[in-house]
Design an enzyme around this catalytic site. Structure first.
Site, PDB file in Angstrom:
ATOM      1  N   CYS A 158      62.064  24.950  26.600  1.00  0.00           N
ATOM      2  CA  CYS A 158      61.785  26.351  26.272  1.00  0.00           C
ATOM      3  C   CYS A 158      60.348  26.729  26.598  1.00  0.00           C
ATOM      4  O   CYS A 158      60.052  27.881  26.913  1.00  0.00           O
ATOM      5  CB  CYS A 158      62.034  26.604  24.780  1.00  0.00           C
ATOM      6  SG  CYS A 158      63.766  26.762  24.317  1.00  0.00           S
ATOM      7  N   GLU A 170      68.042  36.783  30.035  1.00  0.00           N
ATOM      8  CA  GLU A 170      67.205  35.871  29.260  1.00  0.00           C
ATOM      9  C   GLU A 170      66.394  34.919  30.147  1.00  0.00           C
ATOM     10  O   GLU A 170      65.847  33.926  29.668  1.00  0.00           O
ATOM     11  CB  GLU A 170      68.077  35.077  28.286  1.00  0.00           C
ATOM     12  CG  GLU A 170      68.829  35.938  27.291  1.00  0.00           C
ATOM     13  CD  GLU A 170      67.977  36.416  26.125  1.00  0.00           C
ATOM     14  OE1 GLU A 170      67.179  35.629  25.596  1.00  0.00           O
ATOM     15  OE2 GLU A 170      68.104  37.603  25.754  1.00  0.00           O
ATOM     16  N   HIS A 220      71.272  29.638  24.400  1.00  0.00           N
ATOM     17  CA  HIS A 220      70.966  29.655  25.831  1.00  0.00           C
ATOM     18  C   HIS A 220      71.600  28.431  26.487  1.00  0.00           C
ATOM     19  O   HIS A 220      71.801  27.396  25.833  1.00  0.00           O
ATOM     20  CB  HIS A 220      69.454  29.606  26.087  1.00  0.00           C
ATOM     21  CG  HIS A 220      68.726  30.850  25.721  1.00  0.00           C
ATOM     22  ND1 HIS A 220      67.490  30.845  25.101  1.00  0.00           N
ATOM     23  CD2 HIS A 220      69.049  32.156  25.890  1.00  0.00           C
ATOM     24  CE1 HIS A 220      67.083  32.086  24.903  1.00  0.00           C
ATOM     25  NE2 HIS A 220      68.005  32.895  25.370  1.00  0.00           N
TER      26      HIS A 220
END
EC number: 3.5.3.23
Length: 445
Positions: free
Chosen positions: A369, A174, A250
């Site tokens: 993000c 990720e 995350h």
């Protein structure tokens, strides 16, 4: 030599919508089916980029993906003209169409993992695009992501690009959302923290039970090898499975680091004491600040709701850092109280700047993000694509570009509109000229 950390934010694409595609991301799922505003989202992102530039930071821009992704829809069996492909996909599988229209590349913390030249054996900055295999709508990004990164950081004397890891669950990667770096100074060798959710090959190891662990230990180790990091440069830490099951999809939703500061929730990691001791051992000459936020002050659910840890910690001058937080942090009482108290503590964090990125937040992505961090030297910056670096001129030009090409509102029903495809392609074709990227999209090739 001048060293610093640049932030490369993803431009929000013209098809920004709320389809609720990200299982395990509470905000994404809770706002599914709502009407979005692509224009407002893009402008909020640009304002954040400009604000960081005005703070004296180096800020870059990364282009979005081509969406709707007609190429993928055709690979999945839909035929006819582009308009017919969209209509057939909407009638037969509207969720699949939404996935192929997602503007999720705006969250460039997932675009790649980046290791600066101070850490790598060959003295170059290394980039590995994330394969994002856990979510279909993101797994179709990495080829174009790699192409864009290759155009932004093209000089092989300073930059090295790797392919994404094999696209399967064993090597689920990720990107920088599960990676951070600690160091005394950006240009000095540091330690890179790879935070994983599970071990793919060791089924007896701890793992979440409700929501998926998107990053595997095996993927993290593979990226560290590709980036030529030695044993003293990489640390592998397991995320607490219990917080994954509370919506911490995350690591950057529960912890963030910058230089000599690690800011993390009490429940972030599985074996916190061992991880901190390894960091101390591998950075013995660095004055480290481990800032642990207690559960009794900020419950995990408040941290997730406000994205307290999906903030950016940036260095404004030596020993003086600021937190770039979403406005939701100011609106969540426990988080606002904690941040007010944090500024009174003896840490390098001296300021908090609240910013409105609500269009992104409602889809599950905060300020952290939206950016990919690239620690670099002035020489390396000069070798990068200068057209992608934010300044007053580019800020004005991109706002005008958004005004010309983006819709004020977008519903899931609008994704079938062939005019949206043409609007998106027209916008991206012009954007590649503004950012001097060349032909990076399938429709241009």
């Amino acid at each position: 030599m001048v060293q610093f950390e640049a932030n490369f934010d993803g431009l929000v694409g013209p098809t920004h919508n709320y389809a609720g595609l990200s299982y395990g991301n509470v905000a994404s799922q809770s706002n599914a089916q709502d009407v979005s505003s692509p224009k407002e989202a893009a402008k909020q992102g640009l304002k954040k980029m400009k604000a960081l530039t005005d703070l004296g930071l180096v800020q870059g821009v990364l282009a979005p993906q081509e969406r709707p992704d007609i190429h993928t829809l055709r690979r999945l069996g839909f035929t006819g003209t582009d308009a017919q492909v969209l209509e057939k996909a909407f009638r037969e599988d509207p969720v699949l169409l939404a996935a192929c229209c997602s503007a999720s590349s705006m969250w460039t913390a997932n675009a790649a993992t980046v290791s600066p030249s101070a850490d790598t054996a060959d003295g170059r900055i290394h980039f590995t695009p994330a394969n994002l295999t856990n979510k279909f709508h993101r797994s179709i990004e990495h080829e174009v992501t790699g192409r864009i990164l290759g155009r932004v950081f093209a000089d092989e004397r300073y930059f090295r690009h790797h392919q994404a890891l094999p696209t399967n669950d064993y090597f689920g990667d990720e990107g920088a959302a599960n990676h951070t770096r600690l160091c005394a100074d950006y240009g000095q060798a540091g330690v890179e923290l790879f935070v994983y959710g599970r071990s793919a090959f060791d089924l007896s190891a701890p793992a979440p039970r409700r929501y998926p662990a998107r990053q595997t230990l095996e993927a993290s180790r593979a990226v560290a090898r590709l980036h030529e990091l030695d044993n003293d440069s990489a640390i592998f830490i397991q995320q607490n499975p219990e917080v994954i099951d509370q919506g911490v999809f995350h690591n950057d939703v529960i912890a963030v680091g910058n230089q000599n500061v690690l800011f993390y929730h009490q429940e972030a990691f599985l074996n916190t004491a061992a991880a901190l001791e390894e960091i101390r051992r591998k950075l013995p000459a660095t004055e480290l600040h481990f800032i642990e936020v207690p559960t009794h002050e900020v419950p995990v659910l408040d941290a997730v709701k406000s994205y307290l840890f999906n903030t950016q910690i940036v260095t404004l001058k030596p020993g003086h850092m600021a937190i770039i937080a979403p406005s939701e942090c100011a609106e969540t009482p426990s988080v606002k109280a904690y941040l007010d108290r944090l500024l009174t503590l003896n840490t390098p964090i001296r300021e908090v700047h609240y910013m409105d990125v609500k269009q992104s937040m409602r889809n599950g992505g905060g300020p952290a993000c939206l950016r990919l961090r690239v620690a670099m030297t002035a020489t390396e910056q000069a070798a990068a694509n200068q057209a992608c670096l934010m300044n007053d001129t580019l800020f004005g030009r991109l706002n005008q570009w958004v005004d010309r090409h983006y819709r004020d509102t977008l519903s899931l029903n609008d994704l079938r509109d062939p005019a949206l495809l043409q609007e998106s392609r027209s916008a991206l074709d012009e954007l590649t000229q503004i950012l001097q990227l060349g032909s990076v999209y399938p429709f241009q090739r």
